[in-house]
Design an enzyme around this catalytic site. Structure first.
Site, PDB file in Angstrom:
ATOM      1  N   GLY A   5      -5.071 -61.610 -27.083  1.00 14.98           N
ATOM      2  CA  GLY A   5      -5.227 -60.816 -25.870  1.00 14.98           C
ATOM      3  C   GLY A   5      -5.947 -61.504 -24.726  1.00 14.98           C
ATOM      4  O   GLY A   5      -5.752 -61.168 -23.571  1.00 14.98           O
ATOM      5  N   ASP A  12     -13.735 -52.343 -27.442  1.00 15.38           N
ATOM      6  CA  ASP A  12     -13.399 -50.947 -27.696  1.00 15.38           C
ATOM      7  C   ASP A  12     -14.502 -50.374 -28.590  1.00 15.38           C
ATOM      8  O   ASP A  12     -15.574 -50.043 -28.094  1.00 15.38           O
ATOM      9  CB  ASP A  12     -11.996 -50.955 -28.327  1.00 15.38           C
ATOM     10  CG  ASP A  12     -11.396 -49.585 -28.542  1.00 15.38           C
ATOM     11  OD1 ASP A  12     -11.735 -48.658 -27.814  1.00 15.38           O
ATOM     12  OD2 ASP A  12     -10.562 -49.447 -29.458  1.00 15.38           O
ATOM     13  N   LYS A  70     -14.035 -50.436 -22.824  1.00 14.31           N
ATOM     14  CA  LYS A  70     -13.730 -49.016 -23.050  1.00 14.31           C
ATOM     15  C   LYS A  70     -15.006 -48.385 -23.608  1.00 14.31           C
ATOM     16  O   LYS A  70     -15.114 -48.094 -24.800  1.00 14.31           O
ATOM     17  CB  LYS A  70     -12.587 -48.919 -24.064  1.00 14.31           C
ATOM     18  CG  LYS A  70     -11.563 -47.868 -23.763  1.00 14.31           C
ATOM     19  CD  LYS A  70     -10.578 -47.755 -24.900  1.00 14.31           C
ATOM     20  CE  LYS A  70      -9.273 -48.450 -24.625  1.00 14.31           C
ATOM     21  NZ  LYS A  70      -8.304 -48.245 -25.750  1.00 14.31           N
TER      22      LYS A  70
HETATM   23  P1  IMP Z   1     -12.753 -53.217 -31.167  1.00 16.62           P
HETATM   24  O1  IMP Z   1     -13.047 -54.022 -32.417  1.00 16.62           O
HETATM   25  O2  IMP Z   1     -12.533 -51.759 -31.492  1.00 16.62           O
HETATM   26  O3  IMP Z   1     -13.761 -53.418 -30.074  1.00 16.62           O
HETATM   27  O4  IMP Z   1     -11.328 -53.643 -30.677  1.00 16.62           O
HETATM   28  C1  IMP Z   1     -11.071 -54.760 -29.997  1.00 16.62           C
HETATM   29  C2  IMP Z   1      -9.616 -55.175 -30.131  1.00 16.62           C
HETATM   30  O5  IMP Z   1      -8.716 -54.061 -30.262  1.00 16.62           O
HETATM   31  C3  IMP Z   1      -9.221 -55.886 -28.866  1.00 16.62           C
HETATM   32  O6  IMP Z   1      -9.468 -57.256 -28.959  1.00 16.62           O
HETATM   33  C4  IMP Z   1      -7.753 -55.528 -28.732  1.00 16.62           C
HETATM   34  O7  IMP Z   1      -6.976 -56.499 -29.411  1.00 16.62           O
HETATM   35  C5  IMP Z   1      -7.582 -54.211 -29.433  1.00 16.62           C
HETATM   36  N1  IMP Z   1      -7.528 -53.069 -28.468  1.00 16.62           N
HETATM   37  C6  IMP Z   1      -8.460 -52.106 -28.297  1.00 16.62           C
HETATM   38  N2  IMP Z   1      -8.084 -51.216 -27.358  1.00 16.62           N
HETATM   39  C7  IMP Z   1      -6.881 -51.639 -26.917  1.00 16.62           C
HETATM   40  C8  IMP Z   1      -5.975 -51.125 -25.916  1.00 16.62           C
HETATM   41  O8  IMP Z   1      -6.189 -50.113 -25.238  1.00 16.62           O
HETATM   42  N3  IMP Z   1      -4.841 -51.853 -25.755  1.00 16.62           N
HETATM   43  C9  IMP Z   1      -4.536 -52.975 -26.460  1.00 16.62           C
HETATM   44  N4  IMP Z   1      -5.365 -53.486 -27.383  1.00 16.62           N
HETATM   45  C10 IMP Z   1      -6.516 -52.820 -27.623  1.00 16.62           C
END
Ligand code: IMP
Ligand code: MG
Length: 185
Positions: free
Chosen positions: A46, A106, A134
């Protein structure tokens, strides 16, 4: 594969706004990392568009490397709290000023695990630069030193972020209308 116009709910961040903000982040990094050994670590996949645009605004000498991680469990759009390295860094980070370049924070679990892991390799410094935050969804407290935009709790795609691995090429950040999106079979 569906054309994104079929399920695009709204363009949350247009291309010009992304580029303006990324230029500002580059400026901040230029000031903060003067005289340091800046090493940008892009989290695949990403972060690639963000890295490519950000580094064009960084006028300091620096190096780059890549790593990829995946959440344990299924392909659900939720982190499970544990991540596994699927591609490790090519280079040693000892004595380097590492700046992680991420697409989105996220729940925070992904970046928290990466920080924990990289800290054991004794970089000189270790900081986080994320394009999107987010913030409402945070489940674990993580330090974010540079953030492009705080976004609402909606699934987004484009500019590096995928929907089932597609649409990373789009130059804007868009939100999905889940009623209209059909995942590939
Ligand atoms: P976390 O571990 O929940 O912080 O998630 C991080 C990863 O989830 C990011 O590096 C993204 O690859 C994926 N991700 C989280 N939210 C989104 C979104 O809204 N769109 C696309 N990928 C997301
Ligand atoms: Mg992803």
């Amino acid at each position: 594969m569906q054309d994104h116009h079929n399920f695009l709910e709204e363009i949350l961040i247009p291309s010009e706004e992304l580029q303006e903000r990324i230029a500002e982040l580059g400026e901040e990094i230029n000031q903060d990392y003067f005289g340091k050994n800046l090493h940008l670590v892009c989290i695949l996949r990403g972060g690639v568009l963000f890295l490519a645009d950000l580094m064009r605004h960084i006028t300091l000498p620096h190096t780059i490397d890549f790593m990829a991680v995946s959440s344990y469990g299924t392909g659900a759009r939720q982190s499970t709290g544990q991540v596994r390295i699927t591609l490790d860094l090519k280079e040693d980070i000892h004595e380097r000023d590492v700046l992680l370049v991420e697409d989105i924070v996220d729940s925070g679990f992904t970046i928290a695990s990466i920080l924990e892991l990289l800290a054991t390799r004794h970089p000189r410094s270790l900081q986080v630069c994320t394009l999107l935050d987010k913030a409402e969804r945070r489940e674990i407290d993580v330090p974010i030193h540079y953030r492009g935009f705080v976004i609402p709790n909606k699934f987004v795609f484009g500019y590096g972020l995928d929907l089932d691995e597609y649409y990373r090429n789009l130059p804007f950040i868009g939100t999905v209308n889940p009623q209209k999106y059909q995942p590939p079979d």
